[in-house]
Motif scaffolding. Structure first.
Motif, PDB file in Angstrom:
ATOM      1  N   GLY A   1       0.808  -1.213   0.000  1.00 34.09           N
ATOM      2  CA  GLY A   1       0.000   0.000   0.000  1.00 34.09           C
ATOM      3  C   GLY A   1       0.837   1.258   0.000  1.00 34.09           C
ATOM      4  N   ILE A   2       0.211   2.372  -0.366  1.00 31.32           N
ATOM      5  CA  ILE A   2       0.875   3.676  -0.382  1.00 31.32           C
ATOM      6  C   ILE A   2       0.191   4.620   0.593  1.00 31.32           C
ATOM      7  N   GLY A   3       0.824   5.744   0.847  1.00 28.84           N
ATOM      8  CA  GLY A   3       0.232   6.806   1.642  1.00 28.84           C
ATOM      9  C   GLY A   3      -0.141   7.987   0.768  1.00 28.84           C
ATOM     10  N   VAL A   4      -1.023   8.831   1.292  1.00 32.54           N
ATOM     11  CA  VAL A   4      -1.405  10.074   0.620  1.00 32.54           C
ATOM     12  C   VAL A   4      -1.258  11.211   1.619  1.00 32.54           C
ATOM     13  N   ILE A   5      -0.543  12.271   1.245  1.00 26.79           N
ATOM     14  CA  ILE A   5      -0.489  13.494   2.037  1.00 26.79           C
ATOM     15  C   ILE A   5      -1.168  14.579   1.224  1.00 26.79           C
ATOM     16  N   SER A   6      -2.095  15.310   1.847  1.00 22.41           N
ATOM     17  CA  SER A   6      -2.981  16.177   1.063  1.00 22.41           C
ATOM     18  C   SER A   6      -3.427  17.370   1.895  1.00 22.41           C
ATOM     19  N   VAL A   7      -3.699  18.479   1.206  1.00 20.64           N
ATOM     20  CA  VAL A   7      -4.120  19.698   1.883  1.00 20.64           C
ATOM     21  C   VAL A   7      -5.234  20.365   1.095  1.00 20.64           C
ATOM     22  N   SER A   8      -6.191  20.984   1.818  1.00 23.93           N
ATOM     23  CA  SER A   8      -7.247  21.799   1.235  1.00 23.93           C
ATOM     24  C   SER A   8      -8.127  20.973   0.280  1.00 23.93           C
ATOM     25  N   LYS A   9      -8.327  21.424  -0.949  1.00 25.25           N
ATOM     26  CA  LYS A   9      -9.084  20.626  -1.918  1.00 25.25           C
ATOM     27  C   LYS A   9      -8.416  19.275  -2.143  1.00 25.25           C
ATOM     28  N   GLY A  10      -7.093  19.265  -2.105  1.00 28.06           N
ATOM     29  CA  GLY A  10      -6.373  18.004  -2.222  1.00 28.06           C
ATOM     30  C   GLY A  10      -6.717  17.041  -1.107  1.00 28.06           C
ATOM     31  N   ALA A  11      -7.000  17.558   0.112  1.00 26.22           N
ATOM     32  CA  ALA A  11      -7.353  16.698   1.238  1.00 26.22           C
ATOM     33  C   ALA A  11      -8.743  16.092   1.060  1.00 26.22           C
ATOM     34  N   GLU A  12      -9.638  16.812   0.407  1.00 24.20           N
ATOM     35  CA  GLU A  12     -10.946  16.236   0.056  1.00 24.20           C
ATOM     36  C   GLU A  12     -10.744  15.043  -0.885  1.00 24.20           C
ATOM     37  N   ILE A  13      -9.863  15.232  -1.866  1.00 22.70           N
ATOM     38  CA  ILE A  13      -9.561  14.148  -2.806  1.00 22.70           C
ATOM     39  C   ILE A  13      -8.820  13.021  -2.095  1.00 22.70           C
ATOM     40  N   GLY A  14      -7.874  13.381  -1.217  1.00 16.18           N
ATOM     41  CA  GLY A  14      -7.138  12.377  -0.468  1.00 16.18           C
ATOM     42  C   GLY A  14      -8.052  11.506   0.373  1.00 16.18           C
ATOM     43  N   LEU A  15      -9.059  12.124   1.001  1.00 12.94           N
ATOM     44  CA  LEU A  15     -10.006  11.347   1.805  1.00 12.94           C
ATOM     45  C   LEU A  15     -10.854  10.446   0.915  1.00 12.94           C
ATOM     46  N   ALA A  16     -11.231  10.941  -0.265  1.00 14.09           N
ATOM     47  CA  ALA A  16     -11.975  10.101  -1.214  1.00 14.09           C
ATOM     48  C   ALA A  16     -11.119   8.917  -1.665  1.00 14.09           C
ATOM     49  N   MET A  17      -9.830   9.141  -1.878  1.00 15.24           N
ATOM     50  CA  MET A  17      -8.931   8.044  -2.233  1.00 15.24           C
ATOM     51  C   MET A  17      -8.900   6.999  -1.124  1.00 15.24           C
ATOM     52  N   ALA A  18      -8.831   7.460   0.118  1.00 14.50           N
ATOM     53  CA  ALA A  18      -8.825   6.532   1.254  1.00 14.50           C
ATOM     54  C   ALA A  18     -10.098   5.697   1.291  1.00 14.50           C
ATOM     55  N   CYS A  19     -11.213   6.298   0.925  1.00 17.90           N
ATOM     56  CA  CYS A  19     -12.512   5.611   0.994  1.00 17.90           C
ATOM     57  C   CYS A  19     -12.689   4.577  -0.120  1.00 17.90           C
ATOM     58  N   TYR A  20     -12.194   4.877  -1.314  1.00 18.52           N
ATOM     59  CA  TYR A  20     -12.550   4.075  -2.486  1.00 18.52           C
ATOM     60  C   TYR A  20     -11.397   3.268  -3.087  1.00 18.52           C
ATOM     61  N   LEU A  21     -10.144   3.619  -2.778  1.00 15.45           N
ATOM     62  CA  LEU A  21      -9.021   2.950  -3.423  1.00 15.45           C
ATOM     63  C   LEU A  21      -8.308   2.013  -2.457  1.00 15.45           C
ATOM     64  N   LYS A  22      -8.277   0.745  -2.791  1.00 14.36           N
ATOM     65  CA  LYS A  22      -7.672  -0.262  -1.911  1.00 14.36           C
ATOM     66  C   LYS A  22      -6.159  -0.089  -1.812  1.00 14.36           C
ATOM     67  N   GLN A  23      -5.564   0.652  -2.737  1.00 16.38           N
ATOM     68  CA  GLN A  23      -4.114   0.853  -2.733  1.00 16.38           C
ATOM     69  C   GLN A  23      -3.657   1.756  -1.593  1.00 16.38           C
ATOM     70  N   VAL A  24      -4.581   2.543  -1.016  1.00 18.60           N
ATOM     71  CA  VAL A  24      -4.229   3.563  -0.024  1.00 18.60           C
ATOM     72  C   VAL A  24      -4.274   2.964   1.381  1.00 18.60           C
ATOM     73  N   ALA A  25      -3.098   2.957   2.046  1.00 18.89           N
ATOM     74  CA  ALA A  25      -2.982   2.356   3.369  1.00 18.89           C
ATOM     75  C   ALA A  25      -2.898   3.387   4.493  1.00 18.89           C
ATOM     76  N   ALA A  26      -2.618   4.646   4.171  1.00 14.05           N
ATOM     77  CA  ALA A  26      -2.496   5.688   5.190  1.00 14.05           C
ATOM     78  C   ALA A  26      -2.692   7.041   4.523  1.00 14.05           C
ATOM     79  N   THR A  27      -3.484   7.901   5.166  1.00 15.56           N
ATOM     80  CA  THR A  27      -3.832   9.191   4.563  1.00 15.56           C
ATOM     81  C   THR A  27      -3.693  10.313   5.577  1.00 15.56           C
TER      82      THR A  27
END
Length: 419
Positions: free
Chosen positions: A227-253
């Motif tokens: 798995g990978i991690g996502v670091i995100s801010v502002s509008k990017g954090a909205e997308i980062g949270l969506a990635m956490a919800c829907y993408l199995k590749q994301v292990a930490a956000t």
């Protein structure tokens, strides 16, 4: 004879610098001025007044600033209190690999209030602040639809892999990704609009684009699986949270001052379309500087009509860290994070955590980065108000930077051990 030293004179931007002065008269008053020119040539400055000790020495680890841009004992205060000569400027490093920021420290006798060509400093020292380490590698990414820059630490790896997302600034922003790579992560700074052949304006969020980026990163032999991690801010954090919800590749956000629902533009993922919560332009407020406060601009995710736009955080397979500035003037970010955590708890999940920092605004930047209280933003007719108070923001950024790295090491290494 006056001697001004700053050690180390060349270091990464998140490393402390020890500033000292010797050769002063006992209890002498002096002024220290820091100056920096960004990649566009804009000047940033700070100043503070100090009194030498009885031995004629000054050590910023011990001596309090008596006035200027800050007061009290702040060894790095001259760095984090830097301000632009121009209104509404944001300090952003564009060339992260070949040039450092060069900060000039000048020592003046007595209390020196403003710049004058007639007054020469008694001593000077240049400090280099780097965003990359030797032998670090930057690879331009233009593969399939994915556009960005991938940073690797020295060595063969495999390294914990991260995707780095910024918000409404658009384009390709690399300075956080490069510094994380200097700290041992392989990081893809990912552009998603206003760059190369990507759309100039963001009109919808296509989550399959971000899934393609996650798969590209995981396919690289230097990236640690599974798995990978996502670091995100502002509008990017909205997308980062969506990635956490829907993408199995994301292990930490890590979501920095984001939202728990879809705003402004629809989100699409395969057959799913999430419509955005409406905004209310009449709720915009303009402060005395002329900057726009958007904190109350968006609709409330808790309203019944908006429930279909709330992200299903309970579906996230990995851990989520919400980093929140309690003085965020752009998003109602603390309430959004609290709502997401409550939603996790209702579903029996304990995978979320929040770090909330008082006196801290929307743009939580790198350790020792100066506060940007308000700046121009893409597509807006007025500058945006971000919020924050310099000393509190500096303390928050120092703590958060360490916690972000600790979080990713904990959860990405743990995901590897399940293979």
């Amino acid at each position: 004879m006056f001697q001004l030293t700053a050690n180390p004179a060349s270091a990464l931007v998140d490393e402390p610098v020890h500033i000292q002065v010797t050769g002063l008269s006992p209890l002498q008053m002096v002024t220290l001025v820091a100056s920096l020119k960004d990649d566009k040539g804009s000047l940033y400055q700070s100043r503070a007044f100090y009194r030498a000790n009885e031995a004629g020495e000054l050590d910023l680890k011990q001596a309090p600033a008596l006035g200027g841009y800050f007061t009290g004992v702040h060894p790095m205060g001259l760095i984090w209190s830097l301000k632009s000569e121009k209104a509404f400027e944001r300090l952003i490093k564009r060339d992260v690999m070949t040039t450092p920021y060069r900060i000039t420290l000048d020592l003046y006798d007595s209390v020196y209030l403003q710049k004058s060509d007639k007054v020469q400093p008694k001593a000077s020292q240049v400090v280099q602040r780097w965003f990359s380490s030797p032998e670090m590698q930057r690879v331009q990414i233009r593969e399939g639809r994915v556009r960005g820059a991938l940073f690797f630490p020295p060595g063969e790896g495999p390294f914990p892999g991260l995707i780095d997302l910024f918000g409404g600034i658009g384009g390709l922003v690399e300075y956080r990704a490069s510094l994380l790579a200097a700290r041992g992560f392989a990081v893809l700074a990912l552009a998603y609009f206003a760059y190369d052949d990507l759309p100039e304006q963001l009109q919808e969020v296509d989550l399959e684009y971000f899934e393609e980026a996650a798969n590209l990163l995981l396919a690289h032999p230097k990236i640690q699986k599974p798995g990978i991690g996502v670091i995100s801010v502002s509008k990017g954090a909205e997308i980062g949270l969506a990635m956490a919800c829907y993408l199995k590749q994301v292990a930490a956000t890590v979501c920095i001052n984001g939202s728990n629902a879809i705003f402004d533009f629809p989100l699409r993922y395969r057959d799913l379309v999430i419509t955005p919560i409406p905004s209310f332009p009449e709720r915009m407020e303009v402060d005395i500087m002329g900057a726009v406060r958007l904190r109350h601009y968006k609709g409330d995710p808790r309203d019944e009509l908006n429930q279909q736009s709330v992200l299903p955080v309970e579906k996230a397979q990995g851990a989520i860290l919400f980093i929140i500035g309690e003085d965020d003037e752009c998003f109602n970010s603390k309430e959004y994070a609290e709502q997401a955590l409550e939603q996790l708890q209702r579903h029996g999940r304990s995978s979320g955590r929040m770090l909330a920092y008082p006196g801290t605004g929307h743009l939580i930047e790198l350790h020792y980065g100066p506060l940007c209280y308000a700046s121009w933003s893409r597509g807006l007719f007025r500058p945006l108000l971000w919020g924050g108070e310099p000393a509190a923001q500096a303390a928050a950024q120092e703590h958060a930077w360490g916690e972000i790295q600790k979080f990713f090491r904990q959860h990405l290494v743990r995901s590897r051990s399940t293979l």
